[in-house]
Design a protein around this motif. Structure first.
Motif, PDB file in Angstrom:
ATOM      1  N   TRP A   1      15.352 -16.815  16.738  1.00 22.03           N
ATOM      2  CA  TRP A   1      14.287 -17.011  17.584  1.00 22.03           C
ATOM      3  C   TRP A   1      13.877 -15.944  18.539  1.00 22.03           C
TER       4      TRP A   1
ATOM      5  N   ASP B   1      20.750 -18.449  14.278  1.00 24.84           N
ATOM      6  CA  ASP B   1      19.429 -19.341  14.570  1.00 24.84           C
ATOM      7  C   ASP B   1      18.950 -18.543  16.092  1.00 24.84           C
TER       8      ASP B   1
ATOM      9  N   PRO C   1      21.769 -24.997  16.833  1.00 23.97           N
ATOM     10  CA  PRO C   1      20.486 -25.091  16.474  1.00 23.97           C
ATOM     11  C   PRO C   1      19.825 -25.874  17.098  1.00 23.97           C
TER      12      PRO C   1
END
Length: 497
Positions: free
Chosen positions: A96, A92, A50
């Motif tokens: 994105w 994560d 992350p």
């Protein structure tokens, strides 16, 4: 005939250019002008989890707002669970990637567990053959299903990277033919998962390394991109050496072109030669000339230019080349609006009288002192026993004198003195001891028996009583000294008195 708004733009651009020249700004020479990029997707490896996702906007801001289109991370190769994608940080990165359609997610995938355990070549050869026979297919099927489920079915998969080296267990050298067969099984297994649109990137190290990387190429049907990892290190001392050496940058470009594949640079950066801005400028120029599908710099020490602060000159070269200058915008002059100050009427401050608070003294209550009682210790009298001095009686010696001649006087007949009966000695009662604390009673002296005077044996004695005082007389009784007169006077014809 050009339209009016075109003329306006030209006029504005000319005005701005003239203004820059007037202020002394000079245009850079063609060789020194930094390259602004070829339109290739650009990114950086910032961290695997992350934190890597969170740092992307900060890198973009450092580059003047340049868009970071490539997110790059690695699956752990210590166990098959990691290779299957059972790691939380994939979520994560998938989030994105889904945020913008033009973003690209690049994922390095190991081909063997214990990938950095320095497994010997003979054991690597056994693992390669096991993979070629399909023993590990299920792990890669689970990975493909996981990526499709996360909404990133178009992930670029860098499979078995740097296979021509010696670092990783998934290396090709111990058995190249079975290694290529193993690659084919992995790709076909993952492509069989519904919904996938993966791109598979074949990425060796630059140079020959342990084996020429062309000997490991598995075939055009199972390769979508031909990449290369290239750091500022040997073989070769200069960037020109990196280009011209066997299996170097030029052969990489030529090989990909011959096979009809785009190129990529998943890893590049500084290394053995330290802070080398010339390498950074030349590498970016090479990228600009050959238009890779994407490139991502490895941005941690000693390779990086943003997070690594030990390469300041290379950092500046990288930033100058990639910082987004944007189009020239003619600012609209802003006429400032005059501000009329509003007079401030001071508010009189009425002081509030301070009423003193009377201080009430707190009475001091004396604490009575309690005297400590003194317990007198009674003196223990010690009896002083005075031992009387007993005088030694001295018997008087008769003085013999010549009597004068006198007429004879009839001799008086002495009256016999009857002896006085001596009183019986009184036995003294011993004193009763008085008990005293913490001291044992002292023993009392035991009285000695009194000697009894001898009674005169006849009446021809002259006795004189002895007076020794009351205390000694009580102790010894009444004593007397008696003189026998039997040989004196009477028939002896001699009387002393």
């Amino acid at each position: 005939m050009p339209r009016p708004h075109h003329r306006l733009v030209s006029t504005c651009v000319g005005t701005v250019t003239a203004g820059l020249l007037a202020t002394g700004a000079a245009l850079a020479a063609p060789d020194d002008e930094p390259h602004r990029g070829s339109g290739s997707a650009f990114g950086a490896y910032l961290d695997y989890g992350p934190a890597g996702v969170a740092r992307i906007p900060y890198l973009s801001r450092w580059l003047g707002g340049r868009e970071i289109r490539v997110g790059h991370t690695y699956l752990p190769g210590d166990s098959w669970a990691g290779i299957e994608g059972r790691v939380p940080f994939l979520e994560d990165w998938a989030r994105w990637r889904r945020a913008k359609d033009d973003r690209m997610f690049v994922l390095n995938v190991p081909m063997q567990a214990r990938n950095e355990a320095r497994v010997p070549d003979w054991q690597v050869a056994q693992l390669i053959r096991a993979g070629a026979q399909g023993e590990y297919d299920r792990h890669f099927r689970q990975l493909a299903e996981r990526l499709v489920e996360l909404g990133v079915p178009d992930t670029v998969i860098v499979l078995g990277w740097e296979m021509n080296g010696t670092t990783y267990t998934h290396r090709c050298g111990p058995d190249p033919e079975h290694w290529k067969a193993y690659w084919n099984r992995v790709v076909n297994t993952m492509r069989d998962v519904p919904g996938q649109r993966f791109k598979f990137d074949f990425t060796p190290n630059r140079g020959t390394d342990a084996i020429p990387w062309t000997a490991c190429y598995p075939g055009d049907d199972v390769v979508d991109v031909i990449g290369m990892d290239s750091y500022d290190q040997g073989p070769g001392r200069t960037f020109d050496d990196h280009v011209s050496q066997p299996y170097g940058l030029q052969q990489h470009v030529d090989f990909a072109k011959a096979h009809g594949k785009p190129i990529s640079f998943p890893e590049w950066g500084l290394f053995r030669n330290g802070d080398n801005p010339e390498y950074v400028r030349r590498m970016l120029r090479w990228i600009d000339e050959h238009h890779p599908l994407y490139h991502t710099i490895t941005d941690y020490c000693p390779h990086g230019v943003w997070q690594c602060k030990q390469n300041p000159r290379s950092s500046q070269a990288f930033r100058d080349a990639l910082a987004d200058q944007g189009p020239i915008v003619v600012p609209t002059p802003v006429v400032p609006t005059p501000v009329v100050p509003t007079p401030v009427v001071p508010t009189p401050v009425i002081p509030t009288p301070v009423v003193p608070t009377p201080q009430i003294p707190t009475p001091q209550v004396p604490t009575p002192g309690l005297p400590t009682p003194q317990v007198p210790t009674p003196p223990v009298p010690s009896p002083d026993i005075t031992v009387p001095a007993v005088p030694t009686p001295v018997a008087p010696e008769p003085e013999v004198s010549v009597p004068p001649v006198v007429p004879p006087v009839p001799a008086p007949t002495p009256t016999p003195v009857a002896p006085k009966p001596e009183p019986e000695p009184q036995q003294s009662q011993p004193a009763r001891p008085t008990p005293r604390p913490s001291q044992p009673p002292k023993p009392q002296p035991k009285p000695q028996p009194k000697p009894q005077p001898q009674q005169p044996v006849n009446g021809k004695q002259w006795c004189l009583p002895l007076d020794f005082g009351d205390w000694f007389s009580q102790l010894m009784g009444k004593q007397s000294v008696c003189i026998d007169l039997g040989g004196w006077g009477g028939d002896s014809g001699f009387w002393p008195f």
